[in-house]
Design a protein around this motif. Structure first.
Motif, PDB file in Angstrom:
ATOM      1  N   PHE A   1       9.292 -12.313 -57.232  1.00 28.20           N
ATOM      2  CA  PHE A   1      10.237 -13.275 -56.689  1.00 28.20           C
ATOM      3  C   PHE A   1      10.978 -12.659 -55.498  1.00 28.20           C
ATOM      4  CE2 PHE A   1       9.675 -14.499 -61.130  1.00 28.20           C
ATOM      5  CZ  PHE A   1       9.304 -15.826 -60.968  1.00 28.20           C
ATOM      6  N   PHE A   2      11.584 -13.534 -54.703  1.00 29.53           N
ATOM      7  CA  PHE A   2      12.339 -13.117 -53.516  1.00 29.53           C
ATOM      8  C   PHE A   2      11.459 -12.348 -52.522  1.00 29.53           C
ATOM      9  CE2 PHE A   2      15.488 -13.228 -57.030  1.00 29.53           C
ATOM     10  CZ  PHE A   2      16.237 -14.310 -56.592  1.00 29.53           C
ATOM     11  N   GLU A   3      10.161 -12.646 -52.505  1.00 26.05           N
ATOM     12  CA  GLU A   3       9.244 -12.048 -51.536  1.00 26.05           C
ATOM     13  C   GLU A   3       8.577 -13.179 -50.759  1.00 26.05           C
ATOM     14  OE1 GLU A   3       8.974  -8.997 -50.750  1.00 26.05           O
ATOM     15  OE2 GLU A   3       9.834  -7.893 -52.449  1.00 26.05           O
ATOM     16  N   ASN A   4       8.924 -13.298 -49.490  1.00 25.32           N
ATOM     17  CA  ASN A   4       8.420 -14.373 -48.650  1.00 25.32           C
ATOM     18  C   ASN A   4       7.219 -13.880 -47.851  1.00 25.32           C
ATOM     19  OD1 ASN A   4       8.188 -16.794 -47.217  1.00 25.32           O
ATOM     20  ND2 ASN A   4       9.594 -16.105 -45.614  1.00 25.32           N
ATOM     21  N   PRO A   5       5.998 -14.355 -48.127  1.00 31.23           N
ATOM     22  CA  PRO A   5       4.831 -13.934 -47.340  1.00 31.23           C
ATOM     23  C   PRO A   5       4.996 -14.348 -45.879  1.00 31.23           C
ATOM     24  CG  PRO A   5       4.140 -14.925 -49.414  1.00 31.23           C
ATOM     25  CD  PRO A   5       5.609 -15.204 -49.273  1.00 31.23           C
ATOM     26  N   VAL A   6       4.821 -13.381 -44.993  1.00 30.00           N
ATOM     27  CA  VAL A   6       4.995 -13.662 -43.558  1.00 30.00           C
ATOM     28  C   VAL A   6       3.741 -13.402 -42.750  1.00 30.00           C
ATOM     29  CG1 VAL A   6       7.482 -13.274 -43.598  1.00 30.00           C
ATOM     30  CG2 VAL A   6       5.948 -11.342 -43.169  1.00 30.00           C
ATOM     31  N   GLU A   7       2.755 -12.689 -43.334  1.00 33.41           N
ATOM     32  CA  GLU A   7       1.520 -12.427 -42.591  1.00 33.41           C
ATOM     33  C   GLU A   7       0.425 -11.964 -43.537  1.00 33.41           C
ATOM     34  OE1 GLU A   7      -0.151  -9.777 -38.776  1.00 33.41           O
ATOM     35  OE2 GLU A   7       1.946  -9.575 -39.454  1.00 33.41           O
ATOM     36  N   VAL A   8      -0.774 -12.484 -43.313  1.00 32.62           N
ATOM     37  CA  VAL A   8      -1.969 -11.939 -43.967  1.00 32.62           C
ATOM     38  C   VAL A   8      -2.509 -10.868 -43.030  1.00 32.62           C
ATOM     39  CG1 VAL A   8      -4.293 -12.416 -44.794  1.00 32.62           C
ATOM     40  CG2 VAL A   8      -2.475 -14.100 -45.158  1.00 32.62           C
TER      41      VAL A   8
ATOM     42  N   GLU B   1      13.818  -6.604 -44.788  1.00 33.90           N
ATOM     43  CA  GLU B   1      13.053  -5.552 -45.471  1.00 33.90           C
ATOM     44  C   GLU B   1      11.641  -6.063 -45.739  1.00 33.90           C
ATOM     45  OE1 GLU B   1      12.900  -3.362 -49.848  1.00 33.90           O
ATOM     46  OE2 GLU B   1      14.756  -4.333 -49.183  1.00 33.90           O
ATOM     47  N   PHE B   2      10.636  -5.376 -45.182  1.00 29.68           N
ATOM     48  CA  PHE B   2       9.252  -5.827 -45.291  1.00 29.68           C
ATOM     49  C   PHE B   2       8.450  -4.878 -46.191  1.00 29.68           C
ATOM     50  CE2 PHE B   2      10.865  -7.526 -41.355  1.00 29.68           C
ATOM     51  CZ  PHE B   2      10.366  -8.811 -41.323  1.00 29.68           C
ATOM     52  N   THR B   3       7.466  -5.462 -46.886  1.00 26.48           N
ATOM     53  CA  THR B   3       6.559  -4.683 -47.727  1.00 26.48           C
ATOM     54  C   THR B   3       5.139  -5.122 -47.448  1.00 26.48           C
ATOM     55  OG1 THR B   3       8.226  -4.544 -49.489  1.00 26.48           O
ATOM     56  CG2 THR B   3       5.949  -4.020 -50.087  1.00 26.48           C
ATOM     57  N   ASP B   4       4.237  -4.167 -47.301  1.00 25.51           N
ATOM     58  CA  ASP B   4       2.806  -4.443 -47.156  1.00 25.51           C
ATOM     59  C   ASP B   4       2.121  -4.165 -48.480  1.00 25.51           C
ATOM     60  OD1 ASP B   4       3.350  -5.013 -44.545  1.00 25.51           O
ATOM     61  OD2 ASP B   4       2.375  -3.222 -43.711  1.00 25.51           O
ATOM     62  N   TRP B   5       1.470  -5.180 -49.009  1.00 25.19           N
ATOM     63  CA  TRP B   5       0.784  -5.068 -50.296  1.00 25.19           C
ATOM     64  C   TRP B   5      -0.722  -5.006 -50.038  1.00 25.19           C
ATOM     65  CZ3 TRP B   5       4.338  -5.340 -54.397  1.00 25.19           C
ATOM     66  CH2 TRP B   5       5.594  -5.852 -54.068  1.00 25.19           C
ATOM     67  N   PRO B   6      -1.408  -3.971 -50.508  1.00 21.96           N
ATOM     68  CA  PRO B   6      -2.856  -3.893 -50.287  1.00 21.96           C
ATOM     69  C   PRO B   6      -3.602  -4.902 -51.160  1.00 21.96           C
ATOM     70  CG  PRO B   6      -2.116  -2.068 -51.654  1.00 21.96           C
ATOM     71  CD  PRO B   6      -0.879  -2.795 -51.221  1.00 21.96           C
TER      72      PRO B   6
ATOM     73  N   ASP C   1      -9.765  -4.800 -37.924  1.00 23.90           N
ATOM     74  CA  ASP C   1     -10.360  -5.153 -36.631  1.00 23.90           C
ATOM     75  C   ASP C   1     -11.553  -6.092 -36.755  1.00 23.90           C
ATOM     76  OD1 ASP C   1      -8.500  -3.603 -35.372  1.00 23.90           O
ATOM     77  OD2 ASP C   1      -9.793  -1.825 -35.215  1.00 23.90           O
ATOM     78  N   ALA C   2     -12.192  -6.078 -37.936  1.00 20.46           N
ATOM     79  CA  ALA C   2     -13.349  -6.948 -38.158  1.00 20.46           C
ATOM     80  C   ALA C   2     -12.946  -8.317 -38.710  1.00 20.46           C
ATOM     81  CB  ALA C   2     -14.332  -6.268 -39.112  1.00 20.46           C
ATOM     82  N   GLY C   3     -11.636  -8.520 -38.906  1.00 22.79           N
ATOM     83  CA  GLY C   3     -11.172  -9.797 -39.431  1.00 22.79           C
ATOM     84  C   GLY C   3     -11.160  -9.884 -40.935  1.00 22.79           C
ATOM     85  N   ASN C   4     -11.358  -8.768 -41.625  1.00 27.17           N
ATOM     86  CA  ASN C   4     -11.327  -8.760 -43.087  1.00 27.17           C
ATOM     87  C   ASN C   4      -9.891  -8.623 -43.590  1.00 27.17           C
ATOM     88  OD1 ASN C   4     -14.239  -8.735 -43.325  1.00 27.17           O
ATOM     89  ND2 ASN C   4     -14.137  -6.585 -42.668  1.00 27.17           N
ATOM     90  N   THR C   5      -9.596  -9.260 -44.697  1.00 22.55           N
ATOM     91  CA  THR C   5      -8.263  -9.170 -45.284  1.00 22.55           C
ATOM     92  C   THR C   5      -8.060  -7.793 -45.907  1.00 22.55           C
ATOM     93  OG1 THR C   5      -8.205 -11.543 -45.736  1.00 22.55           O
ATOM     94  CG2 THR C   5      -6.706 -10.145 -47.013  1.00 22.55           C
ATOM     95  N   VAL C   6      -6.950  -7.150 -45.528  1.00 22.07           N
ATOM     96  CA  VAL C   6      -6.644  -5.829 -46.086  1.00 22.07           C
ATOM     97  C   VAL C   6      -5.263  -5.793 -46.731  1.00 22.07           C
ATOM     98  CG1 VAL C   6      -8.179  -4.590 -44.527  1.00 22.07           C
ATOM     99  CG2 VAL C   6      -5.796  -5.014 -43.836  1.00 22.07           C
ATOM    100  N   GLY C   7      -4.497  -6.863 -46.619  1.00 22.01           N
ATOM    101  CA  GLY C   7      -3.182  -6.852 -47.234  1.00 22.01           C
ATOM    102  C   GLY C   7      -2.410  -8.121 -46.940  1.00 22.01           C
ATOM    103  N   ILE C   8      -1.225  -8.184 -47.507  1.00 22.24           N
ATOM    104  CA  ILE C   8      -0.295  -9.272 -47.218  1.00 22.24           C
ATOM    105  C   ILE C   8       1.093  -8.663 -47.041  1.00 22.24           C
ATOM    106  CG2 ILE C   8       0.143  -9.790 -49.671  1.00 22.24           C
ATOM    107  CD1 ILE C   8       0.354 -12.770 -48.802  1.00 22.24           C
ATOM    108  N   ARG C   9       1.800  -9.120 -46.025  1.00 12.95           N
ATOM    109  CA  ARG C   9       3.146  -8.612 -45.736  1.00 12.95           C
ATOM    110  C   ARG C   9       4.171  -9.641 -46.185  1.00 12.95           C
ATOM    111  NH1 ARG C   9       3.436  -6.517 -39.978  1.00 12.95           N
ATOM    112  NH2 ARG C   9       2.438  -4.745 -41.053  1.00 12.95           N
TER     113      ARG C   9
END
Length: 474
Positions: free
Chosen positions: A264-271, A300-305, A275-283
């Motif tokens: 909770f309280f985590e707003n996704p702001v970017e997938v 405060e940002f977090t990158d989740w693999p 470089d190849a366009g593959n998903t590697v995380g969500i911020r």
């Protein structure tokens, strides 16, 4: 007074509307229920997770309605293509649209185009013939954006083993894909707090019933302001949801092979993409309560693999050819029942999706003989109870118009004229007798599953279903 009504869409909304029309003591109604699919029941058949037999029990009550005299199923027919709306108005006293919402709203963040809508995955594992037959489940870490029951369903299916689901009605292609699933960790994200989650208590508890799954919540995410506490006190369901989440937050990780983390309280702001366009995380950006019932960003940002992102931020309806449509709200403009010729629908934006609030209002002139009910009327919100009350509002308007002499009589009073028209165009329409044949075939397929017989095993190919359901069979 006698009426002939066409209802377009044989999901719960259309069936409830049909039932109310048939029960109305002031008019004698015959209903033709049109359905695009070869089989009825809409999202109850193709939108409910296969391990939810309790919810699928709703089909039994819908089945009783479909068995009634005065109701005729005409399936495998797309209104606007196989028959026009104008032709329906010539053949019926009124037309009710109940076509629902099956497509996904977009995840409107950078990289969001690489995420997968929940409805696409649901369509796959529910054996909907309009969706993919196979699925890439090679990701070991997965993100699910959304904190509603659909998000719960897809998170649970992603975390379960294929063998756990083999006792359900899933087709062979779904089992063969699910048994190769590599997912070990599923992260669910919501930008608000526990009191604002859209879960229902039973579905949230069911998330933790598999022996292979542990559900965890960060204790720091269990936070309420005064307005959240008021919501808990006023709504027993919200209080139960919060209580279950608090129990999940008191746990330490165990050795379960699959983990579902609810954030909770985590707003996704970017997938995040390589470089190849593959998903590697969500911020995500951390949010906090503002003390006034809202939230604010903390910076405060977090990158989740993660290697795959699904979004469950709402469904959207699709237009029907020949019927006014609001492309901003993805509903048919209406005043609560009548289709309106024009107008805009207003409401507050929902999380991430650009969707509006369900309490829509519209301006415009009623279109003669056209009515609307269900999600295509109010947006994809609400449970079965809402669908029933919604159908009553619409059918009450229709009957009142009929009694006031506002409905023009059909120009062709032959009840079989519609069938003759479809046959002249080579449309192989499905019937209620055909559903019985399909039902029997699926049950027989389930019984023949070796040492582990099932109640049914779905047929997934369109033509295989038509082989049982069309009027030319049997």
């Amino acid at each position: 007074m006698s009426l002939r009504v066409a209802v377009v869409g044989a999901g719960p909304a259309g069936i409830y509307a049909s039932d109310l029309l048939l029960k109305n003591p002031e008019v004698d109604v015959h209903v033709d229920l049109f359905e695009q699919m070869p089989a009825p029941f809409g999202l109850i058949r193709y939108g409910v997770a296969p391990d939810h037999p309790r919810i699928k029990g709703i089909v039994k009550s819908l089945h009783q309605v479909m068995d009634k005299d005065g109701l005729r199923l005409i399936g495998n027919v797309t209104v606007g293509r196989d028959i026009t709306v104008e032709e329906l108005t010539e053949l019926y006293d009124a037309v009710v649209f109940s076509t629902g919402a099956v497509r996904d709203r977009e995840l409107l963040i950078p990289g969001g185009e690489k995420s997968i809508g929940a409805g696409e995955f649901v369509g796959f594992y529910d054996g909907n013939p309009r969706f993919e037959r196979s699925w890439d489940l090679s990701a070991k870490e997965v993100a699910v954006v959304g904190v509603g029951n659909v998000a719960l369903d897809i998170s649970r299916i992603l975390a379960k083993t294929g063998d756990e689901l083999l006792v359900t009605e899933i087709p062979d292609n779904v089992y063969e894909t699910l048994r190769t699933n590599q997912a070990e960790v599923v992260h669910m994200f919501g930008r608000r707090g526990p009191a604002q989650a859209k879960f229902t208590p039973k579905e949230l508890r069911e998330l933790d019933e598999s022996p292979t799954i542990q559900v965890l919540v960060n204790p720091e995410d269990i936070d309420y302001d005064s307005l959240s506490e008021e919501v808990r006190r006023a709504d027993k369901s919200v209080d139960l949801v919060c209580s279950v989440l608090e129990q999940y937050a008191m746990r330490d990780p165990d050795d379960s092979p699959h983990k579902i983390y609810i954030h909770f309280f985590e707003n996704p702001v970017e997938v995040l993409l390589d470089d190849a366009g593959n998903t590697v995380g969500i911020r995500t950006e951390r949010q906090e309560l503002d003390g006034e019932g809202g939230i604010r960003a903390t910076g405060e940002f977090t990158d989740w693999p993660v290697q795959q992102v699904y979004h469950a931020v709402g469904y959207r309806s699709e237009p029907v050819e020949g019927v006014p449509f609001d492309f901003e709200r993805h509903v048919i403009p209406n005043d609560g029942g009548h289709v309106l010729s024009d107008g805009t629908v207003t409401g507050a934006d929902s999380e991430l999706s650009g969707a509006g609030d369900a309490g829509a209002s519209a301006a415009g002139q009623p279109v003669d003989k056209l009515y609307v009910t269900g999600w295509i009327k109010r947006g994809p919100v609400g449970l079965i109870g809402n669908t029933k009350s919604d159908a009553k509002e619409t059918t009450d308007m229709l009957v009142a118009d009929a009694l006031a002499g506002k409905l023009a009589a059909p120009t062709n009073d032959d009840p079989d004229a519609v069938l003759k028209l479809l046959e002249s165009r080579g449309v192989d329409y499905a019937t209620w007798d055909g559903w019985y044949r399909l039902d029997e075939a699926e049950r027989a397929a389930g019984e023949s599953c070796g040492t582990n017989p099932r109640e049914r095993k779905k047929l997934v190919e369109w033509e295989d279903m038509l082989a049982h359901t069309t009027h030319t069979k049997g």
